[in-house]
Design a protein around this motif. Structure first.
Motif, PDB file in Angstrom:
ATOM      1  N   ALA A 112       0.864  -1.184   0.000  1.00  0.00           N
ATOM      2  CA  ALA A 112       0.000   0.000   0.000  1.00  0.00           C
ATOM      3  C   ALA A 112       0.894   1.226   0.000  1.00  0.00           C
ATOM      4  N   LEU A 142      -2.418  -2.125  -3.343  1.00  0.00           N
ATOM      5  CA  LEU A 142      -3.811  -1.890  -2.960  1.00  0.00           C
ATOM      6  C   LEU A 142      -4.330  -0.681  -3.750  1.00  0.00           C
ATOM      7  N   LYS A 144      -7.386   1.119  -3.260  1.00  0.00           N
ATOM      8  CA  LYS A 144      -8.095   2.176  -2.538  1.00  0.00           C
ATOM      9  C   LYS A 144      -8.123   1.921  -1.045  1.00  0.00           C
ATOM     10  N   ASP A 173      -8.525   3.681   7.031  1.00  0.00           N
ATOM     11  CA  ASP A 173      -9.184   2.749   6.095  1.00  0.00           C
ATOM     12  C   ASP A 173      -8.145   1.982   5.271  1.00  0.00           C
ATOM     13  N   LEU A 174      -7.092   2.667   4.863  1.00  0.00           N
ATOM     14  CA  LEU A 174      -6.048   2.001   4.079  1.00  0.00           C
ATOM     15  C   LEU A 174      -5.390   0.879   4.895  1.00  0.00           C
ATOM     16  N   ASN A 177      -7.734  -2.032   5.058  1.00  0.00           N
ATOM     17  CA  ASN A 177      -7.785  -2.713   3.753  1.00  0.00           C
ATOM     18  C   ASN A 177      -6.500  -3.483   3.466  1.00  0.00           C
ATOM     19  N   GLY A 180      -6.627  -6.879   5.121  1.00  0.00           N
ATOM     20  CA  GLY A 180      -7.463  -7.800   4.345  1.00  0.00           C
ATOM     21  C   GLY A 180      -6.779  -8.240   3.060  1.00  0.00           C
ATOM     22  N   TRP A 181      -6.129  -7.294   2.410  1.00  0.00           N
ATOM     23  CA  TRP A 181      -5.428  -7.543   1.136  1.00  0.00           C
ATOM     24  C   TRP A 181      -4.270  -8.536   1.356  1.00  0.00           C
TER      25      TRP A 181
END
Ligand SMILES: Cc1cc2nc3c(=O)[nH]c(=O)nc-3n(C[C@H](O)[C@H](O)[C@H](O)COP(=O)(O)O)c2cc1C
Length: 188
Positions: A112, A142, A144, A173-174, A177, A180-181
Motif C-alpha cells: 500500500a 492496494l 483504494k 481505512d487504508l 484494507n 485484508g489484502w
C-alpha cells in the motif's frame, strides 16, 4: 512470513528528513493499524547509490538487511514523497538495490502507498510512478483508498501531528484494507 493470524508489514519512507511529513503520515498509519498487524520501519538512510559494479561483488550490508526484511514481510507500506513529479531518489534507489536478483524479494508482495507533498496533488504523480515500478516488480498494490495529503504544510502542526481528520480517516481505512489484502494474498 508471520504466523496465520498476524500480518507483518514492512514500512519504507522515501524521505530522510527529520521533520518529514511522509514519516509523520507513516506514524499516523502505525498508530491506526488494525489488531493483529505489526509494522516495522526500514532504515534506508545508509544505502549507497546503486552501482552494478558494487552489486557484482555482493549486496552492501544495508541492502542485505532490507532484502531480508522485505522477504520476511507479509506486506509493504510505502510513504512516498514527490520530487519533481516522481518518487524521491532515495526511495527509488532503495527499491532498485533490493530488486536485483537472485530471489527478487518484492515479487508477489501486497503493498500500500501513502504520500504527502507540498503541492495540491499530494504526491499523486509520484505514487503513480511508484505503482508503475510495482507492476514491473510483480507486487500487488492496494487500489483504494488513495492517501494523497496535498499542501502538507497546512495539514500537520509544528510537532508533526496530522490535523486533517479526513486524511486520518483515509489512512485508517487504508491500513484496514491492507490487512485484508495481505490475508487474501496469503491464501493464494
Ligand atoms: C527535490 C525536490 C523536489 C520537489 N518536487 C515536488 C513536486 O514535484 N511536487 C510537490 O508537490 N512537491 C515537491 N517538492 C516539495 C515536497 O513535497 C516537500 O519538500 C515535502 O515536504 C517532501 O516530503 P517530506 O516532508 O516527507 O520530506 C519537492 C521537494 C524537493 C526537495
Amino acid at each position: 512470513m508471520s504466523d496465520a493470524g498476524s500480518i507483518k508489514v514492512l514500512a519504507v519512507c522515501g524521505s530522510l528528513r527529520k521533520a518529514s511529513y511522509n514519516m509523520a503520515a507513516l506514524r499516523v498509519a502505525i498508530a491506526q493499524k488494525p489488531a493483529g498487524m505489526t509494522v516495522e520501519v526500514a532504515d534506508i538512510s545508509q544505502i549507497p547509490p546503486y552501482n552494478e559494479d558494487v552489486r557484482q561483488q555482493g549486496f552492501p550490508p544495508t541492502v542485505e538487511t532490507l532484502r531480508r526484511q522485505i522477504a520476511a514481510a507479509d506486506a509493504l507500506l510505502f510513504a512516498c514523497p514527490e520530487y519533481n513529479y516522481s518518487m524521491s531518489g532515495v526511495l527509488k534507489n532503495a527499491i532498485d538495490w533490493a530488486s536485483r536478483p537472485p530471489d527478487q524479494p518484492f515479487a508477489g508482495k501486497p503493498c500500500a502507498i501513502i504520500g504527502a507533498a507540498a503541492g495540491m496533488a499530494g504526491s499523486a504523480r509520484a505514487q503513480y510512478d511508484l505503482r508503475r515500478s510495482c507492476v514491473f516488480l510483480d507486487m500487488h498494490p492496494l487500489n483504494k483508498p488513495e492517501v494523497l495529503i496535498g499542501q502538507a504544510q497546512t495539514k500537520f502542526d509544528a510537532e508533526g501531528n496530522l490535523t486533517d481528520e479526513a486524511a486520518r480517516g483515509f489512512i485508517r481505512d487504508l491500513m484496514a484494507n491492507l490487512a485484508g489484502w495481505a490475508r487474501l494474498h496469503r491464501k493464494r
